[in-house]
Scaffold this motif. Structure first.
Motif, PDB file in Angstrom:
ATOM      1  N   MET A  84      33.157  49.800  35.711  1.00  0.00           N
ATOM      2  CA  MET A  84      33.946  51.028  35.811  1.00  0.00           C
ATOM      3  C   MET A  84      33.066  52.251  35.519  1.00  0.00           C
ATOM      4  SD  MET A  84      37.264  52.240  33.596  1.00  0.00           S
ATOM      5  CE  MET A  84      36.266  52.406  32.128  1.00  0.00           C
ATOM      6  N   LYS A  87      30.554  52.842  38.345  1.00  0.00           N
ATOM      7  CA  LYS A  87      31.231  53.445  39.501  1.00  0.00           C
ATOM      8  C   LYS A  87      31.426  54.940  39.276  1.00  0.00           C
ATOM      9  CE  LYS A  87      33.068  52.239  43.435  1.00  0.00           C
ATOM     10  NZ  LYS A  87      32.301  51.618  44.482  1.00  0.00           N
ATOM     11  N   LYS A  88      31.851  55.307  38.076  1.00  0.00           N
ATOM     12  CA  LYS A  88      32.055  56.725  37.742  1.00  0.00           C
ATOM     13  C   LYS A  88      30.743  57.504  37.766  1.00  0.00           C
ATOM     14  CE  LYS A  88      36.491  56.701  36.888  1.00  0.00           C
ATOM     15  NZ  LYS A  88      37.448  57.394  37.706  1.00  0.00           N
ATOM     16  N   SER A 106      45.675  39.351  38.668  1.00  0.00           N
ATOM     17  CA  SER A 106      45.558  40.806  38.716  1.00  0.00           C
ATOM     18  C   SER A 106      44.206  41.287  39.222  1.00  0.00           C
ATOM     19  CB  SER A 106      45.841  41.402  37.333  1.00  0.00           C
ATOM     20  OG  SER A 106      44.970  40.847  36.373  1.00  0.00           O
ATOM     21  N   GLU A 108      42.938  41.690  42.203  1.00  0.00           N
ATOM     22  CA  GLU A 108      42.969  42.666  43.294  1.00  0.00           C
ATOM     23  C   GLU A 108      43.299  44.062  42.771  1.00  0.00           C
ATOM     24  OE1 GLU A 108      41.832  42.282  46.390  1.00  0.00           O
ATOM     25  OE2 GLU A 108      41.318  40.253  45.737  1.00  0.00           O
ATOM     26  N   LEU A 109      44.252  44.143  41.851  1.00  0.00           N
ATOM     27  CA  LEU A 109      44.587  45.426  41.240  1.00  0.00           C
ATOM     28  C   LEU A 109      43.402  45.963  40.446  1.00  0.00           C
ATOM     29  CD1 LEU A 109      46.659  47.633  40.543  1.00  0.00           C
ATOM     30  CD2 LEU A 109      47.359  46.220  38.602  1.00  0.00           C
ATOM     31  N   LEU A 110      42.742  45.094  39.697  1.00  0.00           N
ATOM     32  CA  LEU A 110      41.561  45.514  38.946  1.00  0.00           C
ATOM     33  C   LEU A 110      40.472  46.023  39.884  1.00  0.00           C
ATOM     34  CD1 LEU A 110      41.337  42.657  36.298  1.00  0.00           C
ATOM     35  CD2 LEU A 110      41.846  45.059  35.849  1.00  0.00           C
ATOM     36  N   LYS A 111      40.270  45.335  40.992  1.00  0.00           N
ATOM     37  CA  LYS A 111      39.262  45.772  41.964  1.00  0.00           C
ATOM     38  C   LYS A 111      39.594  47.168  42.483  1.00  0.00           C
ATOM     39  CE  LYS A 111      37.625  41.422  43.916  1.00  0.00           C
ATOM     40  NZ  LYS A 111      37.563  40.615  45.141  1.00  0.00           N
ATOM     41  N   ASP A 112      40.839  47.369  42.850  1.00  0.00           N
ATOM     42  CA  ASP A 112      41.254  48.669  43.390  1.00  0.00           C
ATOM     43  C   ASP A 112      41.148  49.776  42.353  1.00  0.00           C
ATOM     44  OD1 ASP A 112      41.779  47.489  45.812  1.00  0.00           O
ATOM     45  OD2 ASP A 112      43.944  47.322  45.463  1.00  0.00           O
ATOM     46  N   GLU A 113      41.675  49.524  41.166  1.00  0.00           N
ATOM     47  CA  GLU A 113      41.726  50.557  40.133  1.00  0.00           C
ATOM     48  C   GLU A 113      40.367  50.860  39.518  1.00  0.00           C
ATOM     49  OE1 GLU A 113      44.329  52.541  39.340  1.00  0.00           O
ATOM     50  OE2 GLU A 113      45.258  51.584  41.054  1.00  0.00           O
ATOM     51  N   LEU A 114      39.534  49.847  39.394  1.00  0.00           N
ATOM     52  CA  LEU A 114      38.218  50.038  38.771  1.00  0.00           C
ATOM     53  C   LEU A 114      37.108  50.246  39.789  1.00  0.00           C
ATOM     54  CD1 LEU A 114      38.401  47.359  35.936  1.00  0.00           C
ATOM     55  CD2 LEU A 114      38.971  49.785  35.813  1.00  0.00           C
ATOM     56  N   GLY A 115      37.430  50.108  41.065  1.00  0.00           N
ATOM     57  CA  GLY A 115      36.421  50.306  42.098  1.00  0.00           C
ATOM     58  C   GLY A 115      35.428  49.165  42.205  1.00  0.00           C
TER      59      GLY A 115
END
Length: 123
Positions: A84, A87-88, A106, A108-115
């Motif tokens: 994370m 990515k930032k 979760s 896929e959600l982690l991938k999307d939210e954390l990039g």
């Protein structure tokens, strides 16, 4: 390609060794001094002793110039935080080692939210 590997244990050392042989510029970060000393003795990579989930440590390892971050510590949570932050800080591709089956639903959600670009489970 410039690649930062967080975690210099068995998986991280093997990754760094193989990537170095392929001609990539590697920085390896680990908070265990003995691991960093082993990497420094056996590999031609930039070795940083410190916490990969710390922005200053990542910057010391030139994370802002890295094309990829691979976080393979023994802690899923640390790996996710490392990716994370990377990515930032502008790293295009981040890969986290995630072993806990509780995260499978979760991811896929982690991938999307954390990039995250990818999650891996070497086991």
């Amino acid at each position: 390609m410039q690649i930062t590997v967080v975690g210099g244990g068995k998986v991280g050392f093997t990754l760094a060794s193989q990537l170095e042989k392929e001609g990539h510029d590697i920085a390896i970060i680990d908070n265990r001094l003995k691991i960093i000393e082993k990497c420094d003795d056996q590999l031609d990579v930039l070795c940083i002793h410190g916490n990969g989930a710390n922005v200053n440590t990542l910057k010391e390892g030139n994370i802002e110039e890295a094309d990829m971050m691979i976080a393979v510590t023994g802690s899923d949570e640390v790996n996710l935080i490392c990716c994370m932050l990377a990515k930032k800080l502008g790293v295009k591709n981040t890969i986290a080692r995630v072993r806990n089956p509780e995260y499978v639903n979760s991811i896929e959600l982690l991938k999307d939210e954390l990039g995250l670009s990818m999650s891996i489970n070497p086991e």
